[in-house]
Design a protein around this motif. Sequence first.
Motif, PDB file in Angstrom:
ATOM      1  N   GLN A 160       0.847  -1.250  -0.128  1.00 51.08           N
ATOM      2  CA  GLN A 160       0.248  -0.180  -0.085  1.00 51.08           C
ATOM      3  C   GLN A 160       0.689   1.353  -0.019  1.00 51.08           C
ATOM      4  N   LEU A 161       0.747   2.013  -1.096  1.00 51.95           N
ATOM      5  CA  LEU A 161       1.433   3.348  -1.072  1.00 51.95           C
ATOM      6  C   LEU A 161       0.549   4.499  -0.892  1.00 51.95           C
ATOM      7  N   ILE A 162       1.085   5.469  -0.043  1.00 51.61           N
ATOM      8  CA  ILE A 162       0.476   6.618   0.263  1.00 51.61           C
ATOM      9  C   ILE A 162       1.272   7.756  -0.225  1.00 51.61           C
ATOM     10  N   VAL A 163       0.796   8.309  -1.247  1.00 54.23           N
ATOM     11  CA  VAL A 163       1.709   9.724  -1.687  1.00 54.23           C
ATOM     12  C   VAL A 163       1.330  10.944  -1.251  1.00 54.23           C
ATOM     13  N   ALA A 179      -3.179   5.429  -2.440  1.00 54.48           N
ATOM     14  CA  ALA A 179      -3.929   6.794  -1.781  1.00 54.48           C
ATOM     15  C   ALA A 179      -3.050   7.939  -2.067  1.00 54.48           C
ATOM     16  N   VAL A 180      -3.742   9.121  -2.311  1.00 56.49           N
ATOM     17  CA  VAL A 180      -3.040  10.388  -2.597  1.00 56.49           C
ATOM     18  C   VAL A 180      -3.447  11.385  -1.800  1.00 56.49           C
ATOM     19  N   PHE A 218      -7.668  14.595   0.925  1.00 55.52           N
ATOM     20  CA  PHE A 218      -7.351  13.347   0.349  1.00 55.52           C
ATOM     21  C   PHE A 218      -7.640  13.664  -1.316  1.00 55.52           C
ATOM     22  N   LEU A 219      -6.840  13.508  -2.098  1.00 57.45           N
ATOM     23  CA  LEU A 219      -7.016  13.627  -3.627  1.00 57.45           C
ATOM     24  C   LEU A 219      -7.742  12.392  -4.118  1.00 57.45           C
ATOM     25  N   TYR A 220      -6.944  10.995  -3.688  1.00 60.62           N
ATOM     26  CA  TYR A 220      -7.535   9.863  -4.040  1.00 60.62           C
ATOM     27  C   TYR A 220      -7.333   8.770  -2.867  1.00 60.62           C
ATOM     28  N   PRO A 221      -8.439   8.042  -2.352  1.00 64.93           N
ATOM     29  CA  PRO A 221      -9.765   7.985  -2.977  1.00 64.93           C
ATOM     30  C   PRO A 221     -10.341   9.122  -2.243  1.00 64.93           C
ATOM     31  N   LEU A 239       0.822  13.620   6.894  1.00 71.64           N
ATOM     32  CA  LEU A 239       1.603  12.440   7.349  1.00 71.64           C
ATOM     33  C   LEU A 239       0.638  11.865   8.525  1.00 71.64           C
ATOM     34  N   THR A 240       0.062  12.818   9.351  1.00 72.35           N
ATOM     35  CA  THR A 240      -0.882  12.067  10.299  1.00 72.35           C
ATOM     36  C   THR A 240      -2.094  11.592   9.744  1.00 72.35           C
ATOM     37  N   MET A 241      -2.652  12.189   8.582  1.00 73.83           N
ATOM     38  CA  MET A 241      -3.899  11.695   7.864  1.00 73.83           C
ATOM     39  C   MET A 241      -3.427  10.334   7.220  1.00 73.83           C
ATOM     40  N   ALA A 242      -2.337  10.245   6.531  1.00 71.18           N
ATOM     41  CA  ALA A 242      -1.772   8.997   5.999  1.00 71.18           C
ATOM     42  C   ALA A 242      -1.726   7.870   6.950  1.00 71.18           C
ATOM     43  N   LEU A 243      -1.138   8.154   8.412  1.00 72.48           N
ATOM     44  CA  LEU A 243      -1.117   7.055   9.221  1.00 72.48           C
ATOM     45  C   LEU A 243      -2.348   6.516   9.892  1.00 72.48           C
ATOM     46  N   CYS A 244      -3.283   7.579  10.019  1.00 74.35           N
ATOM     47  CA  CYS A 244      -4.801   7.112  10.111  1.00 74.35           C
ATOM     48  C   CYS A 244      -5.196   6.113   9.196  1.00 74.35           C
TER      49      CYS A 244
END
Length: 302
Positions: free
Chosen positions: A8-11, A60-61, A71-74, A133-138
Amino acid sequence: MTENVRSQLIVILDTNPVWWGQKPSSHTKAQQKMTLTECLDSVMVFAHSHLMMNHSNKLAVIAAHSDQSVFLYPKNVPPTPDLPDSDGVAEVNDGKYELFNQVDKQIEEGVKSLIENCMNGQLYPESLIAGALTMALCYINKTEKSHEESGILSSRILVIKGSEDNTEQYMNLMNAVFTAQKQNVVIDACVLDNDSGLLQQACDITGGIYLKIPQMKGLLQYLLWVFLPDPLERPKLTLPPKVQVDYRAACFCHRNLIDVGYVCSVCLSIFCAFSPICGTCQTTFKIFGPSKGVKKKSKKPG
């Protein structure tokens, strides 16, 4: 990588309009600064490549803007759909796979909406990387829990950043970095312009790769070469050497990076100048004066 391990990649993409809209410096002119549209094109091709590496890969981007992170995607943060099998892939009019077209459309619409909304608002030169970064970790925590039954989901974060560091985000960013380390989430950083001491620390702590690309026009090539392989496969590849990390901390009073400072023994806040009262937890310290010298008894002549 084993078959039951999915990536899973979060950009996190820096979309700060101040940095993207400013005139290129003399250093940047030499390497031909790219536009935000060109950067988006490279990021979307990179995202497609990640999804094609395995039909069960996730994506996710997140946009790190000057005043918000979104969030741009999804959209609406649902679970990222799997890439359909080759027999069941639907095509749209332009010949793209349906999932690829969905990714591109949502990213383009999201960035366009961000730029339009900030035209009448106040702009800031820094981007909210810590919030992203916090949003990505959640999001990672949520998706990993929802996919526990279907195998291991290996998650990582890639930060693509152009704007300068904001030392006021130091504590929030470090909290996110240590959380990522605890969750075994690797943080990579692809820096477009000025070096980022904060992201150097983030990559070093989590075992990620920090790369300041020498040519902005070659962004896609660097993304595919350095950041497309999963961290489990990287030891087998020849990748750029690690950079020397600047581990200076930012003081809590002025948010400046310091070499030597004063640390509160109660809350571990760092200050560049001594104060008898901690500005964070309001602890009062007793100040002891210099100890008085003990007078030695003079020996009487015998």
